[in-house]
Design a protein around this motif. Structure first.
Motif, short mmCIF file in Angstrom:
data_model
loop_
_atom_site.label_atom_id
_atom_site.label_comp_id
_atom_site.label_asym_id
_atom_site.label_seq_id
_atom_site.Cartn_x
_atom_site.Cartn_y
_atom_site.Cartn_z
N HIS A 79 1.05 -0.40 -0.15
CA HIS A 79 -0.04 -0.40 0.02
C HIS A 79 1.58 1.29 -0.05
O HIS A 79 1.92 0.93 0.45
N PRO A 80 0.86 2.50 -0.75
CA PRO A 80 1.52 3.53 -0.61
C PRO A 80 1.76 4.15 0.63
O PRO A 80 0.98 4.17 1.68
N GLY A 81 2.70 4.72 1.34
CA GLY A 81 3.05 4.48 2.69
C GLY A 81 4.23 3.28 3.33
O GLY A 81 4.65 3.38 4.20
N ASP A 82 3.99 2.20 2.32
CA ASP A 82 4.89 1.39 3.45
C ASP A 82 6.44 1.74 2.95
O ASP A 82 6.59 2.25 2.43
N VAL A 83 6.71 0.68 3.98
CA VAL A 83 8.52 0.52 4.27
C VAL A 83 8.99 -1.01 4.16
O VAL A 83 7.73 -1.92 4.41
N LEU A 84 9.59 -1.45 3.08
CA LEU A 84 9.82 -2.71 2.58
C LEU A 84 10.75 -3.13 3.33
O LEU A 84 11.92 -1.85 4.33
N VAL A 85 10.82 -4.04 4.53
CA VAL A 85 11.70 -4.72 5.28
C VAL A 85 12.04 -5.97 4.81
O VAL A 85 11.71 -6.84 4.80
N ALA A 124 6.83 4.29 1.17
CA ALA A 124 8.02 5.59 1.78
C ALA A 124 9.66 5.21 2.08
O ALA A 124 9.84 5.79 2.57
N GLY A 125 9.72 3.84 2.19
CA GLY A 125 11.76 3.66 1.80
C GLY A 125 11.71 2.02 2.12
O GLY A 125 10.57 1.50 2.27
N ILE A 126 12.41 1.55 2.21
CA ILE A 126 13.66 0.63 2.42
C ILE A 126 13.89 0.00 4.22
O ILE A 126 15.43 1.38 4.02
N VAL A 127 14.18 -0.44 4.52
CA VAL A 127 14.70 -1.34 6.03
C VAL A 127 15.41 -2.44 5.95
O VAL A 127 14.85 -3.00 5.37
N ILE A 128 16.77 -2.69 5.62
CA ILE A 128 17.15 -4.23 5.18
C ILE A 128 17.87 -4.38 6.23
O ILE A 128 19.06 -4.24 6.75
N VAL A 159 9.73 -8.70 12.54
CA VAL A 159 8.79 -7.76 12.30
C VAL A 159 7.71 -7.90 11.22
O VAL A 159 8.19 -9.34 10.62
N ARG A 160 6.28 -7.70 12.15
CA ARG A 160 5.38 -8.74 10.92
C ARG A 160 4.38 -7.17 10.52
O ARG A 160 5.01 -6.27 9.80
#
Length: 237
Positions: free
Chosen positions: A71-77, A103-107, A155-156
């Protein structure tokens, strides 16, 4: 979720440190990403959004499929098990994530194409960079898109992630508003203390530290928080 993201980006001086302390105030477990996870961008853009977890299997197709679910604004983890022998996100994926409205990516792993990632202007946090991508292809798990391991935490999709210069913090979505309200109160209290210090009232004076030390002579187990509560001081230190 949009309101939370707007509050986070618009609230001057609000930090992940305040969010972490807000979790404590709300009775929520503090789940910080590992200390080595940092913004790829030199100016450390702020990040907030609903978590979109994905477990990397060695191929970008799982990342693209995750974006189909976004969805728009989600952050890919991205969970790459903290591997430091391969990168798992590159410039094209970052551009695709931006085009998808993320909104961004966290790896939990490494990235590559640092110059292109920075040019994309999308907040990306990772353990660092490495030129080589994966030379493996693992089987997908049943939990590929429902959860991700990130350091010692799971993380869920119901979680929210916040990021800034100090790293990332994960908060349960159903507690995010409460945590942010506490975080704002703590920010305001911290600002007040800082202003008082600049005008000559030390932090020790503000918290009546001498009285606290005297009280501990007869009550060795007394904590500073308990002392502050007794004196009617609701601020944080």
């Amino acid at each position: 979720m949009q309101e939370i993201a707007q509050l986070w980006t618009g609230a001057t001086g609000l930090s992940t440190a305040h969010v972490a302390d807000g979790c404590v105030r709300a009775g929520v477990a503090v789940r910080c990403g590992p200390a080595a996870v940092r913004s790829v961008s030199e100016d450390a853009p702020r990040l907030a959004g609903r978590c979109l977890p994905v477990r990397h299997c060695g191929s970008v197709d799982v990342l693209l499929e995750a974006m189909d679910r976004a969805h728009p604004g989600d952050v890919l983890v991205v969970d790459n098990q903290g591997r430091t022998g391969e990168s798992c996100v590159g410039g094209l994926i970052v551009l695709e994530a931006k085009a998808a409205g993320l909104a961004g990516i966290v790896i939990w792993g490494l990235h590559r194409d640092t110059r292109e990632v920075r040019r994309a202007g999308l907040p990306v946090f990772s353990l660092g960079s490495l030129s080589a991508g994966p030379a493996r292809l693992d089987e997908r798990r049943r939990s590929t898109f429902s959860s991700a391991e990130f350091g010692e935490h799971t993380v869920r999709t119901r979680d929210v992630v916040f990021g800034d210069e100090d790293g990332v913090v994960f908060v349960p979505g159903d507690h995010a508003n409460e945590v942010l309200m506490h975080a704002l109160q703590l920010r305001d209290a911290e600002r007040s203390r800082a202003t008082s210090i600049r005008f000559g009232t030390t932090l020790r004076q503000q918290v009546q530290f001498s009285a606290y030390q005297r009280a501990r002579r007869t009550e060795p187990e007394l904590t500073l928080d308990e002392h502050l509560a007794r004196t009617g001081d609701a601020g944080s230190v």
